[in-house]
Write a protein that holds these residues in place. Structure first.
Motif, PDB file in Angstrom:
ATOM      1  N   LEU A  86       0.830  -1.204   0.000  1.00  0.00           N
ATOM      2  CA  LEU A  86       0.000   0.000   0.000  1.00  0.00           C
ATOM      3  C   LEU A  86       0.863   1.253   0.000  1.00  0.00           C
ATOM      4  N   CYS A  87       1.912   1.253   0.798  1.00  0.00           N
ATOM      5  CA  CYS A  87       2.824   2.404   0.816  1.00  0.00           C
ATOM      6  C   CYS A  87       3.459   2.616  -0.557  1.00  0.00           C
ATOM      7  N   ASP A  88       3.813   1.513  -1.233  1.00  0.00           N
ATOM      8  CA  ASP A  88       4.373   1.628  -2.581  1.00  0.00           C
ATOM      9  C   ASP A  88       3.351   2.230  -3.543  1.00  0.00           C
ATOM     10  N   VAL A  89       2.125   1.738  -3.508  1.00  0.00           N
ATOM     11  CA  VAL A  89       1.074   2.228  -4.414  1.00  0.00           C
ATOM     12  C   VAL A  89       0.764   3.695  -4.145  1.00  0.00           C
ATOM     13  N   LEU A  90       0.739   4.081  -2.878  1.00  0.00           N
ATOM     14  CA  LEU A  90       0.417   5.464  -2.512  1.00  0.00           C
ATOM     15  C   LEU A  90       1.647   6.368  -2.535  1.00  0.00           C
ATOM     16  N   ASP A  91       2.797   5.797  -2.836  1.00  0.00           N
ATOM     17  CA  ASP A  91       4.055   6.537  -2.871  1.00  0.00           C
ATOM     18  C   ASP A  91       4.305   7.245  -1.535  1.00  0.00           C
ATOM     19  N   VAL A  92       4.208   6.462  -0.469  1.00  0.00           N
ATOM     20  CA  VAL A  92       4.406   6.964   0.888  1.00  0.00           C
ATOM     21  C   VAL A  92       5.586   6.220   1.506  1.00  0.00           C
ATOM     22  N   GLU A  93       6.508   6.979   2.045  1.00  0.00           N
ATOM     23  CA  GLU A  93       7.611   6.367   2.770  1.00  0.00           C
ATOM     24  C   GLU A  93       7.432   6.694   4.243  1.00  0.00           C
ATOM     25  N   THR A  94       7.024   5.687   4.990  1.00  0.00           N
ATOM     26  CA  THR A  94       6.787   5.895   6.414  1.00  0.00           C
ATOM     27  C   THR A  94       6.880   4.572   7.142  1.00  0.00           C
ATOM     28  N   GLU A  95       7.090   4.641   8.409  1.00  0.00           N
ATOM     29  CA  GLU A  95       7.016   3.473   9.269  1.00  0.00           C
ATOM     30  C   GLU A  95       5.615   3.446   9.860  1.00  0.00           C
ATOM     31  N   VAL A  96       5.015   2.288   9.915  1.00  0.00           N
ATOM     32  CA  VAL A  96       3.657   2.172  10.426  1.00  0.00           C
ATOM     33  C   VAL A  96       3.675   1.319  11.688  1.00  0.00           C
ATOM     34  N   ASP A  97       3.144   1.876  12.768  1.00  0.00           N
ATOM     35  CA  ASP A  97       2.970   1.123  14.006  1.00  0.00           C
ATOM     36  C   ASP A  97       1.544   0.574  13.979  1.00  0.00           C
ATOM     37  N   GLU A  98       1.405  -0.578  13.329  1.00  0.00           N
ATOM     38  CA  GLU A  98       0.050  -1.117  13.145  1.00  0.00           C
ATOM     39  C   GLU A  98      -0.630  -1.442  14.463  1.00  0.00           C
ATOM     40  N   GLY A  99       0.126  -1.807  15.489  1.00  0.00           N
ATOM     41  CA  GLY A  99      -0.472  -2.068  16.799  1.00  0.00           C
ATOM     42  C   GLY A  99      -1.138  -0.823  17.360  1.00  0.00           C
ATOM     43  N   ASP A 141       3.955  16.622  10.200  1.00  0.00           N
ATOM     44  CA  ASP A 141       5.177  15.883   9.905  1.00  0.00           C
ATOM     45  C   ASP A 141       5.701  15.271  11.202  1.00  0.00           C
ATOM     46  N   ALA A 142       4.778  14.607  11.917  1.00  0.00           N
ATOM     47  CA  ALA A 142       5.042  14.121  13.270  1.00  0.00           C
ATOM     48  C   ALA A 142       6.045  12.973  13.290  1.00  0.00           C
ATOM     49  N   ASP A 143       6.892  12.989  14.297  1.00  0.00           N
ATOM     50  CA  ASP A 143       7.811  11.881  14.529  1.00  0.00           C
ATOM     51  C   ASP A 143       7.046  10.794  15.304  1.00  0.00           C
ATOM     52  N   PRO A 144       7.653   9.628  15.514  1.00  0.00           N
ATOM     53  CA  PRO A 144       6.939   8.540  16.207  1.00  0.00           C
ATOM     54  C   PRO A 144       6.402   8.924  17.586  1.00  0.00           C
ATOM     55  N   GLU A 145       7.153   9.721  18.343  1.00  0.00           N
ATOM     56  CA  GLU A 145       6.679  10.111  19.673  1.00  0.00           C
ATOM     57  C   GLU A 145       5.449  11.001  19.579  1.00  0.00           C
ATOM     58  N   GLU A 146       5.463  11.940  18.635  1.00  0.00           N
ATOM     59  CA  GLU A 146       4.302  12.820  18.443  1.00  0.00           C
ATOM     60  C   GLU A 146       3.108  12.018  17.926  1.00  0.00           C
ATOM     61  N   THR A 147       3.371  11.052  17.079  1.00  0.00           N
ATOM     62  CA  THR A 147       2.304  10.182  16.579  1.00  0.00           C
ATOM     63  C   THR A 147       1.653   9.439  17.738  1.00  0.00           C
ATOM     64  N   GLU A 148       2.460   8.913  18.637  1.00  0.00           N
ATOM     65  CA  GLU A 148       1.921   8.218  19.812  1.00  0.00           C
ATOM     66  C   GLU A 148       1.110   9.163  20.685  1.00  0.00           C
ATOM     67  N   ARG A 149       1.581  10.390  20.843  1.00  0.00           N
ATOM     68  CA  ARG A 149       0.862  11.372  21.655  1.00  0.00           C
ATOM     69  C   ARG A 149      -0.499  11.687  21.033  1.00  0.00           C
ATOM     70  N   LEU A 150      -0.528  11.903  19.734  1.00  0.00           N
ATOM     71  CA  LEU A 150      -1.794  12.198  19.050  1.00  0.00           C
ATOM     72  C   LEU A 150      -2.743  11.008  19.116  1.00  0.00           C
ATOM     73  N   ALA A 151      -2.211   9.811  18.925  1.00  0.00           N
ATOM     74  CA  ALA A 151      -3.035   8.604  19.017  1.00  0.00           C
ATOM     75  C   ALA A 151      -3.607   8.444  20.421  1.00  0.00           C
TER      76      ALA A 151
END
Length: 108
Positions: free
Chosen positions: A10-23, A56-66
């Motif tokens: 999906l990341c390839d199709v959407l041309d997105v380079e990111t790490e996903v914390d699916e949990g 453009d959140a980093d992993p820590e900011e992503t966790e905070r928002l989640a």
């Protein structure tokens, strides 16, 4: 195909380079589905993605928002399946026996 393969493709199709914390995403979606309604799960995950992307959140900011979103879902006051208060017809009392002569009413 497993979830990791799907995410990579999906990341390839959407041309997105990111790490996903699916949990993290799955926990958030589960809380929204359980406490709000099932259809809120993908919307919640989408809006988290918008928030993360716009900052453009980093992993820590992503966790905070989640965590903020999950906290809201867990505190949600209307249980899943409860009608929206705006969709409930409130009973209007019968005041036909009351004299309203001289009263001013604002039209809605």
């Amino acid at each position: 195909m497993n979830l990791h393969d799907w995410i990579d493709e999906l990341c390839d199709v959407l041309d997105v380079e990111t790490e996903v914390d699916e949990g993290l995403i799955l926990d958030l979606a589960r809380a929204a589905a359980k406490n709000v309604q099932k259809t809120s799960a993908p919307i919640t995950a989408y809006l988290l993605g918008v928030a993360v992307g716009s900052r453009d959140a980093d992993p820590e900011e992503t966790e905070r928002l989640a965590a903020l979103a999950q906290g809201l879902a867990e505190r949600w006051e209307r249980p899943a399946g409860a009608p929206d208060p705006d969709d409930i017809d409130d009973e209007v009392p019968d005041d036909s026996g009351v004299d309203h002569t001289g009263e001013d009413f604002e039209e809605e």
